[in-house]
Motif scaffolding. Structure first.
Motif, short mmCIF file in Angstrom:
data_model
loop_
_atom_site.label_atom_id
_atom_site.label_comp_id
_atom_site.label_asym_id
_atom_site.label_seq_id
_atom_site.Cartn_x
_atom_site.Cartn_y
_atom_site.Cartn_z
N ASP A 19 -3.74 -5.75 4.80
CA ASP A 19 -2.64 -5.59 3.87
C ASP A 19 -2.11 -4.16 3.90
O ASP A 19 -0.90 -3.93 3.97
CB ASP A 19 -3.10 -5.96 2.47
N LEU A 22 -0.22 -3.52 7.18
CA LEU A 22 1.10 -4.15 7.19
C LEU A 22 2.09 -3.40 6.30
O LEU A 22 3.26 -3.23 6.67
CB LEU A 22 0.99 -5.61 6.75
N VAL A 60 5.95 -9.74 9.79
CA VAL A 60 5.07 -9.15 8.77
C VAL A 60 5.19 -9.93 7.47
O VAL A 60 4.19 -10.18 6.79
CB VAL A 60 5.38 -7.65 8.58
N HIS A 64 2.12 -11.73 5.60
CA HIS A 64 1.79 -11.51 4.19
C HIS A 64 1.68 -12.85 3.46
O HIS A 64 0.77 -13.03 2.64
CB HIS A 64 2.85 -10.64 3.51
#
Length: 93
Positions: A19, A22, A60, A64
């Motif tokens: 996380d 990203l 991305v 997510h």
């Protein structure tokens, strides 16, 4: 022969590391291509740089969403090892 020093660092939770990576990637992309903040309904620019950045940006976003779905199915408390006596443990052995 010189001895090599073995350095081991604690490995953070993999999902948190992904996380954070990203989010850093998004910041880098936005710094170089601020036009990524435009709504996705607008056509992608013809220039290959921003077009490629938009594709990475979209990937991305998908990643997510996949991480959020994964977190929804992972139990909140990981299984405990033998001898792990954390507070709130029903069976302390």
């Amino acid at each position: 022969m010189p001895q090599t020093v073995k350095l081991t660092l604690p490995i953070p939770e993999p999902l948190a590391l992904l996380d954070a990576t990203l989010l850093f990637l998004i910041q880098v992309l936005l710094a170089q291509h601020p036009d990524l903040l435009t709504p996705p309904e607008e056509p992608a620019p013809r220039n290959p740089g921003p077009r490629a950045a938009r594709r990475i940006f979209e990937a991305v976003r998908e990643l997510h969403a996949a991480l959020d779905n994964y977190r929804a199915f992972v139990p909140a408390d990981p299984p405990r090892a033998l001898g792990d006596e954390r507070p709130g443990d029903d069976i302390p052995f």
